[in-house]
Write a protein that holds these residues in place. Structure first.
Motif, PDB file in Angstrom:
ATOM      1  N   PRO A  48      -8.720  -3.230   6.614  1.00  0.00           N
ATOM      2  CA  PRO A  48      -7.335  -3.072   6.151  1.00  0.00           C
ATOM      3  C   PRO A  48      -7.145  -1.663   5.584  1.00  0.00           C
ATOM      4  O   PRO A  48      -8.084  -1.084   5.028  1.00  0.00           O
ATOM      5  N   CYS A  49      -5.933  -1.118   5.737  1.00  0.00           N
ATOM      6  CA  CYS A  49      -5.636   0.179   5.126  1.00  0.00           C
ATOM      7  C   CYS A  49      -5.124  -0.067   3.703  1.00  0.00           C
ATOM      8  O   CYS A  49      -5.012  -1.208   3.249  1.00  0.00           O
ATOM      9  N   LEU A  50      -4.832   1.012   3.009  1.00  0.00           N
ATOM     10  CA  LEU A  50      -4.364   0.880   1.616  1.00  0.00           C
ATOM     11  C   LEU A  50      -3.103   0.022   1.532  1.00  0.00           C
ATOM     12  O   LEU A  50      -2.949  -0.803   0.629  1.00  0.00           O
ATOM     13  N   ARG A  51      -2.187   0.200   2.517  1.00  0.00           N
ATOM     14  CA  ARG A  51      -0.923  -0.573   2.479  1.00  0.00           C
ATOM     15  C   ARG A  51      -1.120  -2.017   2.900  1.00  0.00           C
ATOM     16  O   ARG A  51      -0.294  -2.874   2.580  1.00  0.00           O
ATOM     17  N   CYS A  52      -2.162  -2.312   3.683  1.00  0.00           N
ATOM     18  CA  CYS A  52      -2.473  -3.716   3.981  1.00  0.00           C
ATOM     19  C   CYS A  52      -2.809  -4.452   2.674  1.00  0.00           C
ATOM     20  O   CYS A  52      -2.434  -5.602   2.480  1.00  0.00           O
ATOM     21  N   VAL A  53      -3.537  -3.759   1.792  1.00  0.00           N
ATOM     22  CA  VAL A  53      -4.032  -4.388   0.562  1.00  0.00           C
ATOM     23  C   VAL A  53      -3.006  -4.266  -0.559  1.00  0.00           C
ATOM     24  O   VAL A  53      -2.757  -5.226  -1.298  1.00  0.00           O
TER      25      VAL A  53
ATOM     26  N   ASP B 241       1.305  -7.355   9.790  1.00  0.00           N
ATOM     27  CA  ASP B 241       2.644  -6.970   9.333  1.00  0.00           C
ATOM     28  C   ASP B 241       2.605  -5.684   8.509  1.00  0.00           C
ATOM     29  O   ASP B 241       3.559  -5.377   7.789  1.00  0.00           O
ATOM     30  N   CYS B 242       1.495  -4.933   8.619  1.00  0.00           N
ATOM     31  CA  CYS B 242       1.402  -3.688   7.833  1.00  0.00           C
ATOM     32  C   CYS B 242       2.324  -2.628   8.448  1.00  0.00           C
ATOM     33  O   CYS B 242       2.191  -2.304   9.632  1.00  0.00           O
ATOM     34  N   PRO B 243       3.255  -2.070   7.643  1.00  0.00           N
ATOM     35  CA  PRO B 243       4.144  -1.046   8.198  1.00  0.00           C
ATOM     36  C   PRO B 243       3.389   0.221   8.609  1.00  0.00           C
ATOM     37  O   PRO B 243       3.836   0.924   9.505  1.00  0.00           O
ATOM     38  N   CYS B 244       2.240   0.459   7.988  1.00  0.00           N
ATOM     39  CA  CYS B 244       1.510   1.719   8.253  1.00  0.00           C
ATOM     40  C   CYS B 244       0.557   1.581   9.435  1.00  0.00           C
ATOM     41  O   CYS B 244       0.798   2.131  10.510  1.00  0.00           O
ATOM     42  N   CYS B 245      -0.537   0.812   9.275  1.00  0.00           N
ATOM     43  CA  CYS B 245      -1.568   0.844  10.320  1.00  0.00           C
ATOM     44  C   CYS B 245      -1.232  -0.045  11.510  1.00  0.00           C
ATOM     45  O   CYS B 245      -1.832   0.099  12.569  1.00  0.00           O
ATOM     46  N   HIS B 246      -0.241  -0.962  11.382  1.00  0.00           N
ATOM     47  CA  HIS B 246       0.164  -1.773  12.532  1.00  0.00           C
ATOM     48  C   HIS B 246       1.446  -1.240  13.168  1.00  0.00           C
ATOM     49  O   HIS B 246       1.484  -0.921  14.348  1.00  0.00           O
TER      50      HIS B 246
END
Ligand SMILES: [Zn+2]
Length: 365
Positions: free
Chosen positions: A190-195, A265-270
């Motif tokens: 997961p990236c920072l925004r996932c978490v 549903d991550c706006p950044c890495c997805h």
């Protein structure tokens, strides 16, 4: 050949012998470290400590970016600086580079005295294999996370305040096969925004300048950051600790939160929407025309608990506070900060970079 004209392969056997004895490193791992280019953003306590470890380990190129100068209060924990650096107010990136070159003249050090921001982020991260977080503000971290996801670079998030710290390595999905550090989507994290989908509102979290920070906590955090970095660089992708690791050596606490897989549903890495890098998200800093004053607008307006902020800032100056504004005349600086309930701040300085530094120190973003 190295910058001092010596043959690195001959010298490396001696200098790096003890770590090359480790089966995970050996000749091949040392060659990978020597070929690696690592970017350290922020050369405070974390940046100094990781740079020191990676320079001694023989990482071939360290690019070090910092906007600040060395101050005496840094010396308790920022291991690359000495009293003379503080007395002469040297830029941290320059002082760090000089010290690192003295420690290991066989590697390249690229210091850059600059503020890491969206406008220069792509340039600063060019030709880099791995990103190290030595930042003191969340806007910078979310910008670094955007860079990591957009360009598929490994990123090691970290932070420390008080007696506790956190570390979390990020391997964004979609890594192309031609990278120095390679991983598959099954190995992605997961990236920072996932978490943490959103950063905490400005002014809502303690900072090292208001809550303090313990030297041994820094040592624990940098050990984990550097170990993750070296693991990635030598190809130990499945083996290193990829949890959200929280450490408090003062309380004897050590916790690992397993973060699972990247979120769909991550706006950044997805979705690949890079709000900090491409859509102007982050605190907006502007000098007010004709006044020695800089205005800082937070990235999202939020209702700030000024009474709580006043409590936190009380040891650091003279405070006037009502339900609309808080003004502090800072004891350690010859200026004041005024914060409004919507998170907007006015800093009594002409220089916007210095104002942003002060905002990150005392208010936190
Ligand atoms: Zn993500």
């Amino acid at each position: 050949m190295s910058p001092d004209g010596t043959d690195q392969s001959q010298n490396a056997a001696g200098r790096y012998h003890r770590q090359m004895l480790l089966p995970d490193i050996g000749d091949a791992g040392q060659q990978r470290l020597s070929a690696a280019r690592v970017l350290i953003i922020g050369c405070g306590a974390l940046g100094c400590g990781v740079a020191d470890l990676l320079a001694r380990a023989g990482v071939g190129t360290l690019r070090i970016v910092d906007r600040d100068i060395v101050e005496e209060t840094n010396l308790q924990r920022q291991v690359l600086f000495c009293q003379a650096d503080a007395d002469s107010a040297r830029p941290k990136a320059i002082a760090a580079a000089e010290r690192l070159r003295a420690i290991n003249p066989r590697i390249n050090i690229e210091p850059l005295v600059d503020d890491f921001r969206a406008a220069n982020a792509a340039l600063i991260t060019t030709d880099i294999d791995l990103l190290i977080d030595g930042l003191d503000n969340f806007d910078g971290r979310y910008l670094l996370n955007d860079i990591a996801a957009k360009y598929h670079l490994p990123y090691i998030y970290a932070g420390a305040v008080g007696t506790g710290g956190v570390v979390m390595p990020v391997l964004p999905r979609g890594c192309p096969p031609d990278r120095a550090v390679r991983w598959t989507d099954a190995q992605a994290t997961p990236c920072l925004r996932c978490v943490f989908p959103e950063p905490p509102p400005a002014g809502s979290t303690p900072t090292c300048d208001t809550a303090g920070v313990l030297g041994p906590t820094i040592a624990a955090v940098i050990a984990n950051q550097a170990a993750a970095a070296m693991s990635m660089l030598v190809g130990r992708i499945d083996e290193f600790d990829r949890s959200l690791h929280s450490i408090d050596p003062w309380q004897g606490e050590d916790r690992r939160l397993h973060t699972g897989s990247p979120r769909d549903d991550c706006p950044c890495c997805h979705d690949r929407i890079f709000e900090w890098l491409e859509h102007g998200r982050g605190c907006d800093t502007s000098s007010l025309c004709g006044r020695e004053m800089v205005q800082i607008l937070p990235s999202s307006s939020s209702s700030l608990d000024l009474a709580m902020l006043a409590q936190r800032l009380a040891p650091h100056g003279t405070i006037k506070c009502d339900e609309h504004t808080l003004r502090i005349d800072l004891a350690q600086e010859s200026t004041s900060i005024t914060v409004f309930a919507d998170g907007r701040a006015l800093i009594g300085l002409a220089d916007s970079t210095a104002a942003r530094t002060l905002f990150d120190r005392y208010i936190g973003s």
